[in-house]
Design an enzyme around this catalytic site. Structure first.
Site, mmCIF file in Angstrom:
data_model
loop_
_atom_site.group_PDB
_atom_site.id
_atom_site.type_symbol
_atom_site.label_atom_id
_atom_site.label_comp_id
_atom_site.label_asym_id
_atom_site.label_seq_id
_atom_site.Cartn_x
_atom_site.Cartn_y
_atom_site.Cartn_z
ATOM 1 N N HIS A 82 0.837 -1.198 0.000
ATOM 2 C CA HIS A 82 0.000 0.000 0.000
ATOM 3 C C HIS A 82 0.873 1.250 0.000
ATOM 4 C CE1 HIS A 82 1.079 0.700 4.177
ATOM 5 N NE2 HIS A 82 0.828 -0.583 4.419
ATOM 6 N N ASP A 127 3.948 -4.627 3.697
ATOM 7 C CA ASP A 127 5.379 -4.956 3.733
ATOM 8 C C ASP A 127 5.593 -6.396 4.174
ATOM 9 O OD1 ASP A 127 4.510 -4.466 6.337
ATOM 10 O OD2 ASP A 127 6.149 -3.137 6.877
#
Length: 434
Positions: free
Chosen positions: A50, A332
């Site tokens: 994102h 992540d």
């Protein structure tokens, strides 16, 4: 020689933080879609982190950073499609979103950001990513016909507004003014995108060992401990409470948005505190690569999503036209294991709006032969992967045979774990005596 995966190892914590912020710029270098003229692009598989977000944590007893999460045309960073994106998102009621995605807002819209909310920077990062991929894959390589259908896209996101909104921003840059009725977003409950294959005790054991490694490294760093103690004194809380609040998260956000660090009557949290914590993160990354405990976790953590991707590639290689563009909007903690599992040990920790792309190509001169390219943030890293490092020595093709990737996912990932006798995911996850 293949290009380096990264610039030389970064030791400057400020430079590293600037890379992490990923401030949008027009001049991004990109190697996506590069292939000899007799190769035809068959399918593309995109994994994104994102975009830029508001912190997930608050530094105790300090005011939250004042960042506006509404989307405003005359505020930097800007993108020419920003207003059109907002307008299009407001018409999104016709789309198909798996529960609980349908209850999420389609774009950020709070004057003071909510915790973890996507910022305007995050939206612009992915509008840019989408536009870049449009120019290469649609305009140049005609991956999708103009009358593309729902089944030619595969869209999946976790249940966080920041991943759904990032996915939509990229999709809008890629397919401006798309028909909402053709859009179907699947919900993925796990950040590992492991679907129905999430139960894996051995993976969890690797993770526990990796977390212990992190803990022991932190214990050895007396400068880091003194820094946390000083920050805790400034905000007047116990050191343990300050550390649990993960202050680097809020500090990075302030750094990226040029908002000053907080002050109290006891003093100010400052750039020296920031540098010490960031330097420790860089050292932790270095030791993580050396100790290889994380690799065991990554191989098992990334296997389900890589296995799904390989199966989709194999169907495309057989001539099936479904799911030729796949998008996973993730975190992540999704991209990091995939990068490690592929053998991209030197790849940097996934910054905001990082993108990892797997391309499938067909040789028009030998139509039964298919090849893959792997790209990370626009850099061709195909020959840095563990399954294709040696291929270049005996081939002039600038890509890797699909069979290499298939063999890696179906067999060699388990060999790399050293799991004698384990030739499938279930056995590797449940082997005794680990």
């Amino acid at each position: 020689m293949p290009e380096p995966v990264t610039e030389p190892p970064v030791t400057d914590p400020i430079y590293e933080a600037l890379l992490y912020c990923n401030i949008p710029s027009v001049a991004e270098r990109s190697m996506e879609g590069h292939a000899p003229h007799h190769f035809k692009l068959v399918s593309v598989h995109v994994f994104i982190r994102h975009g830029d977000r508001y912190p997930l944590y608050v530094i105790p007893k300090t005011k939250r950073p004042e960042i506006d999460c509404t989307l405003v045309a005359n505020r930097k960073p800007y993108h020419p499609k920003l207003e059109a994106f907002v307008s299009h998102m407001s018409k999104g009621s016709g789309a198909s979103f798996e529960s609980p995605l349908h209850s999420l807002p389609l774009y950020p819209n709070h004057p003071l950001c909510e915790m973890g909310e996507l910022t305007q920077t995050g939206v612009v990062q992915h509008l840019q990513n989408g536009q870049l991929l449009r120019d290469i894959y649609l305009k140049k390589h005609k991956l999708l016909p103009s009358d593309w259908s729902t089944d030619q896209l595969y869209l999946e996101t976790t249940g966080k507004s920041r991943t759904l909104q990032s996915g939509l921003a990229l999709l809008y840059g890629f397919l401006p003014d798309f028909d909402w009725k053709k859009i179907h977003f699947r919900h993925q409950p796990s950040a590992l995108f492991c679907s129905g294959n999430c139960f894996c005790p051995v993976r969890n054991q690797y993770l526990e060992k990796e977390q212990r490694r992190q803990y022991l490294l932190r214990l050895k760093n007396s400068q880091l401990e003194r820094t946390y103690e000083d920050m805790a004194r400034i905000v007047d809380v116990p050191t343990k409470q300050l550390r649990a609040a993960n202050p680097i998260d809020s500090m990075l956000c302030r750094f990226c948005h040029n908002v000053s660090f907080p002050c109290t009557r006891n003093g100010c949290i400052d750039m020296e505190h920031f540098k010490v914590i960031k330097t420790h993160q860089i050292e932790d990354e270095r030791e993580r690569r050396e100790k290889k405990l994380y690799l065991g976790y990554a191989l098992l953590g990334a296997h389900p999503i890589l296995n799904q991707t390989v199966s989709r590639m194999q169907r495309a290689a057989e001539g099936r036209r479904e799911e030729v563009f796949a998008l996973y909007s993730a975190h992540d903690v999704t991209l990091s294991p995939v990068l490690s599992a592929l053998g991209l040990m030197e790849a940097r920790f996934p910054r905001f709006a990082a993108r990892l792309i797997l391309e499938l190509w067909q040789d028009r001169e030998k139509p039964s032969e298919h090849s893959v390219r792997i790209l990370y943030n626009g850099v061709d890293v195909t020959f840095h992967t563990s399954f294709c490092q040696d291929h270049r020595k005996h081939s002039s093709k600038p890509m890797c045979p699909l069979e290499n990737l298939v063999r890696f996912v179906k067999r060699d990932m388990f060999v790399a774990l050293g799991s004698s006798g384990s030739t499938n995911y279930y056995d590797a996850c449940h082997r005794e005596g680990f």
